[in-house]
Design a protein around this motif. Structure first.
Motif, PDB file in Angstrom:
ATOM      1  N   GLU A   1       2.233   6.762  -6.943  1.00 44.51           N
ATOM      2  CA  GLU A   1       1.270   7.772  -7.382  1.00 44.51           C
ATOM      3  C   GLU A   1       1.846   9.185  -7.352  1.00 44.51           C
ATOM      4  OE1 GLU A   1      -2.425   7.348  -5.251  1.00 44.51           O
ATOM      5  OE2 GLU A   1      -2.692   5.303  -5.973  1.00 44.51           O
TER       6      GLU A   1
ATOM      7  N   ALA B   1       2.438   1.651  -3.439  1.00 45.31           N
ATOM      8  CA  ALA B   1       1.474   2.196  -4.409  1.00 45.31           C
ATOM      9  C   ALA B   1       1.302   3.702  -4.210  1.00 45.31           C
ATOM     10  CB  ALA B   1       0.131   1.481  -4.276  1.00 45.31           C
TER      11      ALA B   1
ATOM     12  N   ASN C   1       0.822  -1.217   0.000  1.00 44.32           N
ATOM     13  CA  ASN C   1       0.000   0.000   0.000  1.00 44.32           C
ATOM     14  C   ASN C   1       0.852   1.262   0.000  1.00 44.32           C
ATOM     15  OD1 ASN C   1      -2.289  -1.577  -0.010  1.00 44.32           O
ATOM     16  ND2 ASN C   1      -2.649  -1.399   2.182  1.00 44.32           N
TER      17      ASN C   1
END
Length: 182
Positions: free
Chosen positions: A178, A174, A171
């Motif tokens: 981004e 990710a 998580n």
């Protein structure tokens, strides 16, 4: 993802984690920009020299593929996800790394989590749990999606006990990726 990029990123994340570990525990989150060292030698020669990077060391293979540059002035007065959502990196930055401390529980503790806990309530519950582990996570990504992480448990605070791999903190990985999306 090239194996050269993966090796360079792994070297960077391990060096960053050890650098932060040298300052002990109970630290604020720390963010690092990752730039290709060869580019730094050309575009920022005075910075490269201050870091001990020279053309001679580059020619002998004595420099890392990536150079980490710690970022000051993080907006730590807001949740981490909000801070990351606002980050924008210039084109010269090939990747980034974030080091944060947190607490984790073993999978067996999942069944004990109170029903519908709110953020602060859940945090207090985790902090008081007898099986809680304090951890430091160093997570790094490159624009091309290459990822690496290093995790140190406070209970095993040794460079030889640091866990590493590309998929340890999916998580957070990710969220860092981004920061490179336009």
């Amino acid at each position: 993802m090239s194996s050269v990029a993966s090796v360079a990123l792994m070297q960077s994340v391990v060096e960053i984690e050890q650098h932060v570990a040298a300052d002990g525990w109970n630290q604020r989150p720390r963010m690092f920009a990752l730039v290709p060292t060869a580019d730094l030698l050309v575009t920022q020669p005075s910075m490269a020299a201050a870091l001990g990077l020279t053309d001679e060391s580059a020619e002998s293979g004595g420099i890392p593929g990536l150079t980490s540059i710690e970022q000051d002035g993080l907006a730590l007065d807001q949740p981490l996800d909000e801070m990351l959502a606002k980050m924008v990196w210039p084109a010269a930055v090939e990747g980034c790394a974030l080091v944060i401390e947190s607490q984790m529980l073993p999978p067996s503790a999942e069944e004990q989590i109170p029903q519908d806990p709110k953020g602060a309530e859940l945090e207090r519950w985790v902090t008081k749990h007898p099986e809680r582990q304090d951890v430091r996570m160093a997570v790094a990504v490159l624009r091309d999606g290459t990822r690496q992480a290093a995790i140190r448990l406070r209970s095993k605070d040794s460079d030889m006990e640091v866990l590493s791999g590309p998929d340890l903190v999916p998580n957070l990985t990710a969220a860092l990726l981004e920061t490179f999306e336009e």
